[in-house]
Enzyme design. Structure first.
Site, PDB file in Angstrom:
ATOM      1  N   LYS A  14      77.892  21.569  58.557  1.00 36.29           N
ATOM      2  CA  LYS A  14      77.111  21.016  59.683  1.00 36.29           C
ATOM      3  C   LYS A  14      75.870  20.288  59.191  1.00 36.29           C
ATOM      4  CE  LYS A  14      76.132  24.916  61.680  1.00 36.29           C
ATOM      5  NZ  LYS A  14      76.763  25.969  60.871  1.00 36.29           N
ATOM      6  N   ARG A  89      73.456  29.143  69.251  1.00 36.67           N
ATOM      7  CA  ARG A  89      74.258  30.015  68.406  1.00 36.67           C
ATOM      8  C   ARG A  89      74.815  31.207  69.187  1.00 36.67           C
ATOM      9  NH1 ARG A  89      72.692  28.666  63.037  1.00 36.67           N
ATOM     10  NH2 ARG A  89      73.875  29.820  61.481  1.00 36.67           N
ATOM     11  N   ARG A 128      76.851  27.330  46.960  1.00 32.55           N
ATOM     12  CA  ARG A 128      75.514  26.982  47.428  1.00 32.55           C
ATOM     13  C   ARG A 128      74.510  28.039  47.001  1.00 32.55           C
ATOM     14  NH1 ARG A 128      74.839  25.981  53.770  1.00 32.55           N
ATOM     15  NH2 ARG A 128      75.120  28.213  53.820  1.00 32.55           N
ATOM     16  N   ARG A 134      69.784  30.446  47.896  1.00 31.61           N
ATOM     17  CA  ARG A 134      69.529  30.956  49.246  1.00 31.61           C
ATOM     18  C   ARG A 134      69.843  32.442  49.314  1.00 31.61           C
ATOM     19  NH1 ARG A 134      71.572  27.301  54.288  1.00 31.61           N
ATOM     20  NH2 ARG A 134      72.039  29.362  55.124  1.00 31.61           N
TER      21      ARG A 134
HETATM   22  P1  ADP Z   1      74.511  28.582  58.183  1.00 29.71           P
HETATM   23  O1  ADP Z   1      75.024  27.856  59.376  1.00 29.71           O
HETATM   24  O2  ADP Z   1      75.136  28.119  56.894  1.00 29.71           O
HETATM   25  O3  ADP Z   1      74.543  30.082  58.334  1.00 29.71           O
HETATM   26  P2  ADP Z   1      71.771  27.942  58.948  1.00 29.71           P
HETATM   27  O4  ADP Z   1      70.755  27.339  58.067  1.00 29.71           O
HETATM   28  O5  ADP Z   1      72.217  27.198  60.157  1.00 29.71           O
HETATM   29  O6  ADP Z   1      72.977  28.252  57.974  1.00 29.71           O
HETATM   30  O7  ADP Z   1      71.262  29.382  59.467  1.00 29.71           O
HETATM   31  C1  ADP Z   1      70.788  30.363  58.582  1.00 29.71           C
HETATM   32  C2  ADP Z   1      70.185  31.544  59.350  1.00 29.71           C
HETATM   33  O8  ADP Z   1      69.085  31.116  60.185  1.00 29.71           O
HETATM   34  C3  ADP Z   1      71.097  32.284  60.324  1.00 29.71           C
HETATM   35  O9  ADP Z   1      71.929  33.229  59.660  1.00 29.71           O
HETATM   36  C4  ADP Z   1      70.067  32.944  61.269  1.00 29.71           C
HETATM   37  O10 ADP Z   1      69.450  34.058  60.680  1.00 29.71           O
HETATM   38  C5  ADP Z   1      68.983  31.871  61.400  1.00 29.71           C
HETATM   39  N1  ADP Z   1      69.234  30.995  62.559  1.00 29.71           N
HETATM   40  C6  ADP Z   1      69.476  29.658  62.520  1.00 29.71           C
HETATM   41  N2  ADP Z   1      69.655  29.162  63.763  1.00 29.71           N
HETATM   42  C7  ADP Z   1      69.545  30.207  64.615  1.00 29.71           C
HETATM   43  C8  ADP Z   1      69.646  30.365  66.039  1.00 29.71           C
HETATM   44  N3  ADP Z   1      69.925  29.322  66.840  1.00 29.71           N
HETATM   45  N4  ADP Z   1      69.482  31.598  66.573  1.00 29.71           N
HETATM   46  C9  ADP Z   1      69.193  32.645  65.807  1.00 29.71           C
HETATM   47  N5  ADP Z   1      69.096  32.585  64.467  1.00 29.71           N
HETATM   48  C10 ADP Z   1      69.262  31.383  63.867  1.00 29.71           C
END
Ligand code: ADP
Length: 188
Positions: A14, A89, A128, A134
């Site tokens: 994404k 999410r 990654r 990370r």
């Molecule tokens: P990925 O999609 O690869 O897991 P992201 O960078 O989108 O990576 O998200 C990493 C973390 O950030 C999630 O596991 C969560 O802890 C937090 N996070 C991101 N977006 C949200 C959201 N909309 N609601 C709650 N937590 C979020």
């Protein structure tokens, strides 16, 4: 005017695709994951509250991400459109976004679901984790993030499908091919 939500499991690409499309369409790429990671790094109040959830692969509490999105979508650069990556999410976040957009008469939103098999996702996140360090790209946390995705985020696929806003794209192709497929299905 493009308002696009990119849905997909962790590791589905994404972020990478959202960046490419945002650059080509000159609209902001809004990634809740990036915003939260930056807040953690800067030790802001938001970052201090989000850190432990993010590192464990749990969703950060809705209240925090909703506040952050309300503020972000108030910025003037969003007038030309946007690409959301990582939000909504769960269903509560999706209804929150619906209401927010309705109030602003911004009802045309497209949703893309990026589809990638689990074994490919796990391998990509491992890579990654090695490259970017990370904290949530380690074995146990990766498994947990996939569970959280399945339980909380995947229901959004039928939510948007029923409203006829959803298109699926095969994310298990070379990066450029995924970008091309996205550009073909989105009305920019
Ligand atoms: P990925 O999609 O690869 O897991 P992201 O960078 O989108 O990576 O998200 C990493 C973390 O950030 C999630 O596991 C969560 O802890 C937090 N996070 C991101 N977006 C949200 C959201 N909309 N609601 C709650 N937590 C979020």
């Amino acid at each position: 005017m493009t308002r696009l939500i990119l849905l997909g499991p962790p590791g589905s690409g994404k972020g990478t695709q959202a960046k490419a499309l945002a650059a080509s369409w000159h609209i902001p790429h809004i990634s809740t994951g990036d915003i939260l990671r930056q807040a953690v790094q800067d030790r802001t109040p938001l970052g201090l509250q989000a850190q432990s959830y993010q590192e464990r692969g749990e969703l950060v509490p809705d209240r925090l991400v909703m506040d952050l999105m309300r503020e972000r979508l108030d910025q003037p650069d969003t007038n030309s459109g946007w690409i959301l990556d990582g939000f909504p999410r769960n269903l509560a976040q999706a209804s929150f976004l619906d209401e927010l957009l309705q109030k602003r008469d911004q009802n045309s939103v497209e949703v893309i679901s990026l589809e990638v098999p689990d074994e490919v996702l796990i391998e990509r996140m491992h890579e990654r984790g090695k490259k970017e360090g990370r904290k949530d790209d380690t074995d146990d946390v990766i498994r947990h993030r996939l569970e959280v995705y399945r339980e909380q985020t995947a229901p959004l696929i039928s939510y948007y499908r029923e409203r006829q806003q959803l298109t699926s794209v095969n994310g298990n192709q070379p990066l450029w091919a995924v970008t091309a497929a996205l550009q073909e299905v989105i009305h920019s």
